[in-house]
Motif scaffolding. Structure first.
Motif, PDB file in Angstrom:
ATOM      1  N   LEU A  26       0.826  -1.200   0.000  1.00 43.28           N
ATOM      2  CA  LEU A  26       0.000   0.000   0.000  1.00 43.28           C
ATOM      3  C   LEU A  26       0.868   1.262   0.000  1.00 43.28           C
ATOM      4  O   LEU A  26       0.602   2.209  -0.728  1.00 43.28           O
ATOM      5  CB  LEU A  26      -0.926  -0.001   1.220  1.00 43.28           C
ATOM      6  N   TYR A  27       1.931   1.249   0.781  1.00 43.45           N
ATOM      7  CA  TYR A  27       2.823   2.405   0.826  1.00 43.45           C
ATOM      8  C   TYR A  27       3.500   2.631  -0.528  1.00 43.45           C
ATOM      9  O   TYR A  27       3.502   3.739  -1.064  1.00 43.45           O
ATOM     10  CB  TYR A  27       3.875   2.240   1.920  1.00 43.45           C
ATOM     11  N   GLU A  28       4.093   1.568  -1.079  1.00 47.52           N
ATOM     12  CA  GLU A  28       4.858   1.695  -2.327  1.00 47.52           C
ATOM     13  C   GLU A  28       3.987   2.099  -3.512  1.00 47.52           C
ATOM     14  O   GLU A  28       4.441   2.816  -4.396  1.00 47.52           O
ATOM     15  CB  GLU A  28       5.590   0.390  -2.640  1.00 47.52           C
ATOM     16  N   GLN A  29       2.736   1.640  -3.544  1.00 46.26           N
ATOM     17  CA  GLN A  29       1.901   1.903  -4.706  1.00 46.26           C
ATOM     18  C   GLN A  29       0.985   3.121  -4.555  1.00 46.26           C
ATOM     19  O   GLN A  29       0.410   3.569  -5.541  1.00 46.26           O
ATOM     20  CB  GLN A  29       1.089   0.666  -5.047  1.00 46.26           C
ATOM     21  N   ALA A  30       0.843   3.650  -3.322  1.00 48.45           N
ATOM     22  CA  ALA A  30      -0.071   4.780  -3.165  1.00 48.45           C
ATOM     23  C   ALA A  30       0.396   5.811  -2.146  1.00 48.45           C
ATOM     24  O   ALA A  30       0.530   6.983  -2.469  1.00 48.45           O
ATOM     25  CB  ALA A  30      -1.458   4.268  -2.774  1.00 48.45           C
ATOM     26  N   LEU A  31       0.641   5.406  -0.933  1.00 44.60           N
ATOM     27  CA  LEU A  31       0.842   6.369   0.147  1.00 44.60           C
ATOM     28  C   LEU A  31       2.110   7.205   0.026  1.00 44.60           C
ATOM     29  O   LEU A  31       2.121   8.356   0.466  1.00 44.60           O
ATOM     30  CB  LEU A  31       0.818   5.651   1.504  1.00 44.60           C
ATOM     31  N   LYS A  32       3.136   6.675  -0.576  1.00 51.19           N
ATOM     32  CA  LYS A  32       4.366   7.459  -0.696  1.00 51.19           C
ATOM     33  C   LYS A  32       4.188   8.658  -1.631  1.00 51.19           C
ATOM     34  O   LYS A  32       4.978   9.582  -1.618  1.00 51.19           O
ATOM     35  CB  LYS A  32       5.545   6.595  -1.124  1.00 51.19           C
ATOM     36  N   TYR A  33       3.126   8.670  -2.416  1.00 49.34           N
ATOM     37  CA  TYR A  33       2.835   9.783  -3.308  1.00 49.34           C
ATOM     38  C   TYR A  33       1.953  10.844  -2.638  1.00 49.34           C
ATOM     39  O   TYR A  33       1.527  11.796  -3.289  1.00 49.34           O
ATOM     40  CB  TYR A  33       2.154   9.270  -4.585  1.00 49.34           C
ATOM     41  N   LEU A  34       1.677  10.665  -1.349  1.00 49.69           N
ATOM     42  CA  LEU A  34       0.851  11.602  -0.585  1.00 49.69           C
ATOM     43  C   LEU A  34       1.677  12.136   0.585  1.00 49.69           C
ATOM     44  O   LEU A  34       1.459  11.770   1.734  1.00 49.69           O
ATOM     45  CB  LEU A  34      -0.410  10.899  -0.077  1.00 49.69           C
ATOM     46  N   PRO A  35       2.630  13.033   0.328  1.00 48.62           N
ATOM     47  CA  PRO A  35       3.583  13.438   1.358  1.00 48.62           C
ATOM     48  C   PRO A  35       2.962  14.211   2.524  1.00 48.62           C
ATOM     49  O   PRO A  35       3.535  14.232   3.608  1.00 48.62           O
ATOM     50  CB  PRO A  35       4.581  14.311   0.592  1.00 48.62           C
ATOM     51  N   ARG A  36       1.814  14.822   2.336  1.00 46.52           N
ATOM     52  CA  ARG A  36       1.196  15.618   3.406  1.00 46.52           C
ATOM     53  C   ARG A  36       0.108  14.850   4.158  1.00 46.52           C
ATOM     54  O   ARG A  36      -0.543  15.414   5.029  1.00 46.52           O
ATOM     55  CB  ARG A  36       0.620  16.898   2.832  1.00 46.52           C
ATOM     56  N   LEU A  37      -0.066  13.605   3.837  1.00 42.46           N
ATOM     57  CA  LEU A  37      -1.096  12.802   4.488  1.00 42.46           C
ATOM     58  C   LEU A  37      -0.744  12.611   5.964  1.00 42.46           C
ATOM     59  O   LEU A  37       0.312  12.094   6.298  1.00 42.46           O
ATOM     60  CB  LEU A  37      -1.214  11.437   3.795  1.00 42.46           C
ATOM     61  N   ASN A  38      -1.640  13.063   6.845  1.00 44.29           N
ATOM     62  CA  ASN A  38      -1.383  12.858   8.270  1.00 44.29           C
ATOM     63  C   ASN A  38      -2.530  12.151   8.982  1.00 44.29           C
ATOM     64  O   ASN A  38      -2.407  11.827  10.155  1.00 44.29           O
ATOM     65  CB  ASN A  38      -1.031  14.183   8.976  1.00 44.29           C
ATOM     66  N   LYS A  39      -3.635  11.888   8.282  1.00 41.60           N
ATOM     67  CA  LYS A  39      -4.726  11.096   8.851  1.00 41.60           C
ATOM     68  C   LYS A  39      -5.214  10.139   7.776  1.00 41.60           C
ATOM     69  O   LYS A  39      -5.660  10.563   6.707  1.00 41.60           O
ATOM     70  CB  LYS A  39      -5.858  11.990   9.335  1.00 41.60           C
ATOM     71  N   PHE A  40      -5.131   8.842   8.070  1.00 40.26           N
ATOM     72  CA  PHE A  40      -5.494   7.816   7.092  1.00 40.26           C
ATOM     73  C   PHE A  40      -6.319   6.747   7.787  1.00 40.26           C
ATOM     74  O   PHE A  40      -5.838   6.064   8.681  1.00 40.26           O
ATOM     75  CB  PHE A  40      -4.220   7.216   6.485  1.00 40.26           C
ATOM     76  N   MET A  41      -7.578   6.665   7.403  1.00 41.75           N
ATOM     77  CA  MET A  41      -8.473   5.624   7.909  1.00 41.75           C
ATOM     78  C   MET A  41      -8.750   4.677   6.746  1.00 41.75           C
ATOM     79  O   MET A  41      -9.000   5.134   5.621  1.00 41.75           O
ATOM     80  CB  MET A  41      -9.770   6.240   8.423  1.00 41.75           C
ATOM     81  N   PHE A  42      -8.701   3.393   7.004  1.00 42.69           N
ATOM     82  CA  PHE A  42      -8.851   2.458   5.899  1.00 42.69           C
ATOM     83  C   PHE A  42      -9.572   1.185   6.311  1.00 42.69           C
ATOM     84  O   PHE A  42      -9.575   0.788   7.475  1.00 42.69           O
ATOM     85  CB  PHE A  42      -7.490   2.111   5.294  1.00 42.69           C
ATOM     86  N   ASN A  43     -10.200   0.582   5.333  1.00 43.09           N
ATOM     87  CA  ASN A  43     -10.826  -0.727   5.439  1.00 43.09           C
ATOM     88  C   ASN A  43     -10.577  -1.400   4.098  1.00 43.09           C
ATOM     89  O   ASN A  43     -11.183  -1.044   3.096  1.00 43.09           O
ATOM     90  CB  ASN A  43     -12.325  -0.602   5.723  1.00 43.09           C
ATOM     91  N   ILE A  44      -9.646  -2.334   4.081  1.00 38.24           N
ATOM     92  CA  ILE A  44      -9.234  -2.971   2.831  1.00 38.24           C
ATOM     93  C   ILE A  44      -9.587  -4.452   2.884  1.00 38.24           C
ATOM     94  O   ILE A  44      -9.197  -5.164   3.809  1.00 38.24           O
ATOM     95  CB  ILE A  44      -7.722  -2.791   2.596  1.00 38.24           C
TER      96      ILE A  44
END
Length: 134
Positions: A26-44
């Motif tokens: 998830l980090y390599e394919q999406a989250l690393k492209y969101l440098p200002r993300l500080n709140k992430f709620m997920f259900n995968i």
């Protein structure tokens, strides 16, 4: 999306002949492209279908949870089928506290008491459910 600071993600994927989604993927394919993300709620939810004769090496619940913890997510729940049953498996990984209104494809390995806001529930009975779930 470079300026995105908060993200609520509900994702359900059917995956052929690959492993479950973990924190590293998830980090390599999406989250690393969101440098200002500080709140992430997920259900995968990942639904694995293996149509080949090659066995898929599936991670355990602890492996999946640890992959998220290593990426900075401390409160993570997991529920993964291992081994595959009839070449099919399911994996849920979700942030805690669970803040979504629905929970789809709930199976018998979920921990009780974590889904206080759920208003819609869909269950799947591959393994029998225990009475204590309810």
């Amino acid at each position: 999306m470079l300026n995105l600071e908060e993200l609520s993600l509900q994702l359900s994927a059917i995956i052929a002949e690959r492993s479950y989604i973990d924190g590293n993927q998830l980090y390599e394919q999406a989250l690393k492209y969101l440098p200002r993300l500080n709140k992430f709620m997920f259900n995968i939810h990942a639904h694995i279908i293996n149509t080949s004769s090659i066995e898929i090496d599936l991670p355990s619940n602890d492996d999946i949870r640890n992959s998220f913890i290593k990426r900075g997510f401390q409160s993570v729940g997991t529920c993964a089928t291992k081994p595959l049953i009839d070449n099919v498996g399911d994996c849920h990984v979700y942030s805690l506290p669970y803040l979504f209104d629905d929970c789809l494809f709930l199976s018998n390995c979920f921990q009780g008491g974590q889904f206080n806001k759920v208003r819609m529930l869909m269950m799947r009975d591959r393994y029998p459910f225990e009475e204590k779930l309810f």
